[in-house]
Design an enzyme around this catalytic site. Structure first.
Site, PDB file in Angstrom:
ATOM      1  N   GLU A 105     -15.383  28.463  -1.599  1.00  0.00           N
ATOM      2  CA  GLU A 105     -14.991  29.768  -2.152  1.00  0.00           C
ATOM      3  C   GLU A 105     -15.248  30.877  -1.148  1.00  0.00           C
ATOM      4  O   GLU A 105     -14.470  31.819  -1.005  1.00  0.00           O
ATOM      5  CB  GLU A 105     -15.731  30.007  -3.465  1.00  0.00           C
ATOM      6  CG  GLU A 105     -15.271  29.039  -4.555  1.00  0.00           C
ATOM      7  CD  GLU A 105     -16.118  29.105  -5.798  1.00  0.00           C
ATOM      8  OE1 GLU A 105     -17.359  28.942  -5.685  1.00  0.00           O
ATOM      9  OE2 GLU A 105     -15.570  29.305  -6.889  1.00  0.00           O
ATOM     10  N   GLU A 154     -18.031  21.445  -8.697  1.00  0.00           N
ATOM     11  CA  GLU A 154     -18.815  22.044  -9.779  1.00  0.00           C
ATOM     12  C   GLU A 154     -18.691  21.294 -11.096  1.00  0.00           C
ATOM     13  O   GLU A 154     -19.633  21.225 -11.872  1.00  0.00           O
ATOM     14  CB  GLU A 154     -18.408  23.503  -9.991  1.00  0.00           C
ATOM     15  CG  GLU A 154     -18.824  24.451  -8.883  1.00  0.00           C
ATOM     16  CD  GLU A 154     -17.847  24.499  -7.720  1.00  0.00           C
ATOM     17  OE1 GLU A 154     -17.009  23.591  -7.594  1.00  0.00           O
ATOM     18  OE2 GLU A 154     -17.944  25.450  -6.925  1.00  0.00           O
TER      19      GLU A 154
HETATM   20  N1  T1G Z   1     -27.790  23.493  -3.264  1.00  0.00           N
HETATM   21  C1  T1G Z   1     -29.055  23.192  -2.942  1.00  0.00           C
HETATM   22  N2  T1G Z   1     -29.438  22.023  -2.379  1.00  0.00           N
HETATM   23  C2  T1G Z   1     -28.471  21.139  -2.137  1.00  0.00           C
HETATM   24  C3  T1G Z   1     -27.106  21.369  -2.453  1.00  0.00           C
HETATM   25  C4  T1G Z   1     -26.786  22.622  -3.033  1.00  0.00           C
HETATM   26  N3  T1G Z   1     -25.528  22.940  -3.336  1.00  0.00           N
HETATM   27  N4  T1G Z   1     -26.395  20.272  -2.087  1.00  0.00           N
HETATM   28  C5  T1G Z   1     -27.279  19.398  -1.582  1.00  0.00           C
HETATM   29  N5  T1G Z   1     -28.513  19.914  -1.608  1.00  0.00           N
HETATM   30  C6  T1G Z   1     -29.745  19.282  -1.122  1.00  0.00           C
HETATM   31  C7  T1G Z   1     -30.099  18.048  -1.929  1.00  0.00           C
HETATM   32  O1  T1G Z   1     -30.821  18.434  -3.096  1.00  0.00           O
HETATM   33  C8  T1G Z   1     -30.975  17.314  -0.933  1.00  0.00           C
HETATM   34  O2  T1G Z   1     -32.191  18.023  -0.913  1.00  0.00           O
HETATM   35  C9  T1G Z   1     -30.304  17.610   0.404  1.00  0.00           C
HETATM   36  O3  T1G Z   1     -29.502  18.791   0.184  1.00  0.00           O
HETATM   37  C10 T1G Z   1     -29.410  16.509   0.881  1.00  0.00           C
HETATM   38  O4  T1G Z   1     -28.526  16.249  -0.217  1.00  0.00           O
HETATM   39  C11 T1G Z   1     -20.496  29.449  -7.635  1.00  0.00           C
HETATM   40  C12 T1G Z   1     -21.748  27.487  -8.901  1.00  0.00           C
HETATM   41  C13 T1G Z   1     -23.515  18.425   0.164  1.00  0.00           C
HETATM   42  C14 T1G Z   1     -22.222  16.273   0.023  1.00  0.00           C
HETATM   43  O5  T1G Z   1     -22.188  20.434  -6.087  1.00  0.00           O
HETATM   44  O6  T1G Z   1     -22.505  16.863  -2.995  1.00  0.00           O
HETATM   45  O7  T1G Z   1     -21.270  26.200  -5.688  1.00  0.00           O
HETATM   46  O8  T1G Z   1     -33.633  16.127  -1.673  1.00  0.00           O
HETATM   47  O9  T1G Z   1     -28.999  13.784  -0.338  1.00  0.00           O
HETATM   48  O10 T1G Z   1     -25.736  12.699   0.896  1.00  0.00           O
HETATM   49  O11 T1G Z   1     -18.731  27.942  -7.658  1.00  0.00           O
HETATM   50  O12 T1G Z   1     -25.564  17.008  -1.355  1.00  0.00           O
HETATM   51  O13 T1G Z   1     -33.447  16.683   0.760  1.00  0.00           O
HETATM   52  O14 T1G Z   1     -34.631  18.262  -0.804  1.00  0.00           O
HETATM   53  O15 T1G Z   1     -26.904  14.771  -1.403  1.00  0.00           O
HETATM   54  O16 T1G Z   1     -25.627  14.265   2.942  1.00  0.00           O
HETATM   55  C15 T1G Z   1     -21.562  23.084  -5.773  1.00  0.00           C
HETATM   56  C16 T1G Z   1     -23.672  19.132  -4.138  1.00  0.00           C
HETATM   57  C17 T1G Z   1     -22.790  23.818  -6.163  1.00  0.00           C
HETATM   58  C18 T1G Z   1     -22.504  20.029  -3.771  1.00  0.00           C
HETATM   59  C19 T1G Z   1     -24.508  16.315   1.042  1.00  0.00           C
HETATM   60  N6  T1G Z   1     -21.874  22.176  -4.692  1.00  0.00           N
HETATM   61  N7  T1G Z   1     -24.161  18.433  -2.974  1.00  0.00           N
HETATM   62  O17 T1G Z   1     -24.686  14.951   0.714  1.00  0.00           O
HETATM   63  O18 T1G Z   1     -27.188  14.710   1.130  1.00  0.00           O
HETATM   64  S1  T1G Z   1     -22.467  24.878  -7.522  1.00  0.00           S
HETATM   65  C20 T1G Z   1     -22.184  20.884  -4.964  1.00  0.00           C
HETATM   66  C21 T1G Z   1     -23.531  17.312  -2.536  1.00  0.00           C
HETATM   67  C22 T1G Z   1     -21.461  26.093  -6.880  1.00  0.00           C
HETATM   68  C23 T1G Z   1     -20.050  28.070  -7.199  1.00  0.00           C
HETATM   69  C24 T1G Z   1     -20.795  26.977  -7.877  1.00  0.00           C
HETATM   70  C25 T1G Z   1     -24.216  16.627  -1.392  1.00  0.00           C
HETATM   71  C26 T1G Z   1     -23.590  16.931  -0.036  1.00  0.00           C
HETATM   72  P1  T1G Z   1     -33.574  17.232  -0.634  1.00  0.00           P
HETATM   73  P2  T1G Z   1     -27.897  14.789  -0.300  1.00  0.00           P
HETATM   74  P3  T1G Z   1     -25.793  14.079   1.474  1.00  0.00           P
END
Ligand code: T1G
Length: 701
Positions: free
Chosen positions: A105, A125
């Site tokens: 975004e 999301e």
């Molecule tokens: N926020 C905070 N921490 C995050 C994070 C995030 N969005 N994504 C991953 N982490 C942390 C995770 O907790 C872990 O932390 C570390 O990164 C490695 O993650 C307004 C409301 C990006 C593809 O849903 O799909 O944006 O355990 O083991 O396999 O519209 O993480 O090491 O402390 O999964 O390499 C939308 C979710 C949010 C993406 C990386 N975004 N993340 O995969 O590592 S809502 C998501 C993933 C939003 C807006 C809305 C995957 C990854 P720790 P990992 P990975």
């Protein structure tokens, strides 16, 4: 601030630097707006590039911030994106590796986007029970077209940048860079080229149209499809409504509609559960007293002892991850049978198009067999999946102790036996650990890693990392009867039996919990797994745990040989070759006679009582498990139940569900159950931890 600012020639470069994935937390958002202010105030700067440091452009809004005041604290993500669009100087996003959620975004608020090939692009999301809440539902259709955008937003699945960049008429990416290494330089060159563009001529995604030639019909059709697939989840349909708004409303009205729908979802219990699940799954891989940098042992070859259902399934997990496996059996025909089963499983996947023939061949090439323990001398990890009897385990581990090389990890797939006793069969208890797979082992995600008193920290670190590699959700359990999952299901099954004594029928109990969301009620599950398994455990327990009372109905059922589907009859009757559970007059008669024998006057039992007694029995035992230190965090218990026992995902697991209901209410229900004359007066006393949390007004953390 977690965004860096530097000027390269006449291009300002703002770099998101909030490891691990540049989550757009408050400090990062401030870093971006500060950088924009500096760039727009500096006459030497003619254009701007935004990029991400490390392994992602940005993984989106900072999930860890959700539910805290910081999440909406200005500048919130929507404001940052408006600031990008209001910039008087051109802004180019330099995107690599991962651009997801709020990260995409953010990029859509820039004037231009240069992306590296192989970048994962998603608005995931919906997997958190949400929808893209910073303009994604309004902007993505404007650059990819309504149908592509809707598919991405409703599925939440990632698409590679190359694929999107090749779509006819797409306006998401202005340039595909040569590689991830060159994307920043190429974006800076691009920024130089567009420098000097008049502000009013800078392209804004919001000014593009979002339309569909047969909008009404298309969205009506799509809505039916989406509704059908997402019975218990409100987010997918709301995603569709938000995207539809992009075609029926002006941009700002569409943004307001998106915000309205997003807020509804953020407050939904389903989203709370799915966000809990996201964090709990990642937290489970962290063992509190095992440092993240604990050295791990190399696992280059795995030995599996036993080629039965479990041994074969376990082997497939490692073959699928490209790790060579050597299976040992006592007899050649057992080996042949085991290999044939593995082949059959793979061939079924090939037939369904889920596995390529060459992949199947590759995996089978990694598999070898032997009848001789000595052939396992080079294995780095040996997992036994032999008969569940301590004497048999003793023979196996004594032999393993003789032949396994120093430093080999010796794992038992036991589901209930004492891992400390098993470790004591060897001179190397520090190398012994439990790896409790769930059947079918090549399918079920859950792996209980049972930590013995002497299990080495490096062994734990190695097995937890290996679990990730074989795509398992690993949860560490201490040593107790049944570890985490089976210890809890014991209480759940006891309550199910008592409910029959008191007036319920098997189908009423099953229907009630299946309506709550369990994949299968306790009696259908018993018929599927085999009622004789529980029977054997109760017999063993009768000597070890005389205090543990059960309804006698289950034993009486087994005494009739009604073990379930495998004997054509169990709690239910089954037509030959069919799996449909048919209520059985024989069983109802058995239960009625049993009540008479016990002098029980049956009463009408509500579905609500059934669900509460079954679910809260899990919660109370879960609280004891936390008190005993068998599980280190309540999220681990939720992960066990969500990935191994069919607990409904959208309720987040038993402990999360109890938090949502309110621990006070859960404890009050338990006190009511304790008054039940049939209760042993012990079990339903709220666990001390639960009482403590209620007294302090706290939740399971
Ligand atoms: N926020 C905070 N921490 C995050 C994070 C995030 N969005 N994504 C991953 N982490 C942390 C995770 O907790 C872990 O932390 C570390 O990164 C490695 O993650 C307004 C409301 C990006 C593809 O849903 O799909 O944006 O355990 O083991 O396999 O519209 O993480 O090491 O402390 O999964 O390499 C939308 C979710 C949010 C993406 C990386 N975004 N993340 O995969 O590592 S809502 C998501 C993933 C939003 C807006 C809305 C995957 C990854 P720790 P990992 P990975």
């Amino acid at each position: 601030m977690t965004a860096e600012y530097k000027v390269v020639g006449d291009v300002a470069v703002i770099t998101l630097a909030n490891p691990p994935v540049n989550g757009l937390g408050f400090a990062t958002r401030v870093g971006i707006t500060d950088g924009l202010d500096k760039a727009n105030a500096d006459d030497a700067v003619k254009s701007i590039v935004i990029t991400g440091a490390g392994k992602a452009f940005s993984g989106g809004a900072d999930i860890k911030e959700f539910g805290t005041p910081k999440a909406a604290q200005e500048p919130n993500l929507g404001s940052v994106i408006l600031a990008l669009e209001a910039s008087q100087k051109p802004i180019v996003a330099a995107i690599h590796s991962v651009v997801m959620g709020g990260g995409l975004e953010l990029a859509l608020g820039c004037h231009y986007r240069v992306v590296a090939p192989g970048t994962s692009v998603a608005l995931p999301e919906v997997k958190l029970g949400l929808l893209p809440g910073a303009g994604g539902t309004q902007r993505l259709p404007r650059v990819l077209g309504v149908e592509t955008a809707l598919n991405m937003i409703v599925s939440g699945e990632a698409v590679k940048s190359d694929v999107l960049a090749s779509l006819h008429g797409q306006k998401l990416f202005d340039k595909l860079s040569a590689s991830a290494e060159t994307v920043l330089d190429e974006a800076i060159d691009f920024a130089k080229k567009v420098a000097g563009t008049k502000p009013e001529d800078l392209p804004l995604v919001r000014n593009l149209p979002s339309r569909h030639p047969n909008g009404e019909a298309y969205f009506a059709f799509a809505r039916n499809m989406v509704q059908g697939m997402s019975k218990n989840y409100p987010a997918p349909v709301k995603c569709l409504e938000a995207v539809r708004a992009s075609t029926t409303m002006k941009f700002d009205a569409g943004i307001a509609e998106e915000r309205r729908l997003f807020t509804e979802l953020m407050l939904s219990p389903e989203s709370s559960a799915l966000r809990h699940l996201f964090m709990a799954e990642r937290a489970a891989s962290k063992v509190p007293d095992v440092e993240a940098d604990t050295p791990q042992r190399q696992i280059k070859m795995v030995g599996v002892i036993g080629a039965g259902t479990m041994g074969g399934g376990i082997s497939m997990n490692f073959l699928n991850a490209g790790i060579p496996v050597k299976i040992l059996e006592m007899k050649q025909e057992a080996l042949d049978r085991g290999i044939a089963t593995i082949r059959k499983n793979y061939e079924a996947q090939v037939k369904k198009g889920k596995l390529k023939q060459e992949k199947y061949d590759e995996r089978m090439a990694l598999l070898s067999t032997t009848l001789d323990y000595a052939d396992l001398k080079d294995a780095d990890l040996i997992i036994e999946a032999v008969f569940e009897e301590l004497g048999v385990k003793e023979k196996v581990f004594t032999q393993l102790d003789e032949i396994a090389k120093p430093g080999a990890i010796l794992a038992s797939n036991t589901s209930t036996l004492d891992v400390d006793k098993i470790a004591a069969f060897t001179k190397r208890p520090q190398d012994v650990v439990g790896m409790h797979f769930f059947s079918p082992a090549n399918v079920m995600k859950l792996l209980e890693v049972v930590r013995g008193a002497k299990t080495g920290k490096d062994v734990l670190a190695t097995v937890m990392a290996l679990a990730k590699k074989i795509k398992k959700t690993a949860v560490v359990s201490g040593v107790c009867d049944g570890f985490i999952g089976n210890r809890m299901i014991e209480q759940y099954s006891r309550q199910a039996g008592f409910l029959l004594d008191e007036g319920a029928t098997p189908q009423q109990v099953d229907r009630a919990v299946e309506k709550f969301g369990f994949a299968m009620g306790p009696f259908r599950m018993g018929d599927l797994a085999g009622n004789d398994i529980g029977w054997a455990i109760r017999k063993r327990r009768a000597t070890e745990r005389a205090d543990m009372k059960y309804s006698r109905t289950a034993d009486k059922l087994c005494e009739l040989g009604r073990f379930g589907q495998k004997t054509g009859a169990g709690w239910y009757d089954y037509a030959p070759g069919k799996r449909d559970a048919i209520p059985s007059p024989v069983v109802l008669e058995l239960i009625e006679k049993h009540r008479k024998d016990e002098g029980i006057v049956p009463r009408k039992i509500s579905d609500e009582e059934i669900v509460q007694r079954l679910v809260y029995s899990l919660v109370n035992e879960g609280a004891h498990i936390l008190e005993d230190g068998i599980a280190s965090k309540s999220g681990d218990i939720d992960m066990v139940y969500l990935t191994g026992y069919g607990f409904p995902l959208w309720r987040g697991g038993p402990m999360h569900y109890a938090n949502e209901v309110g621990l006070y209410n859960v404890a009050e229900s338990m006190k009511r159950f304790a008054k039940n004359p049939r209760d042993d007066g012990e079990f339903w006393k709220p666990a001390p931890l639960l009482q403590k949390l209620v007294a302090e007004g706290k939740k399971f953390s």
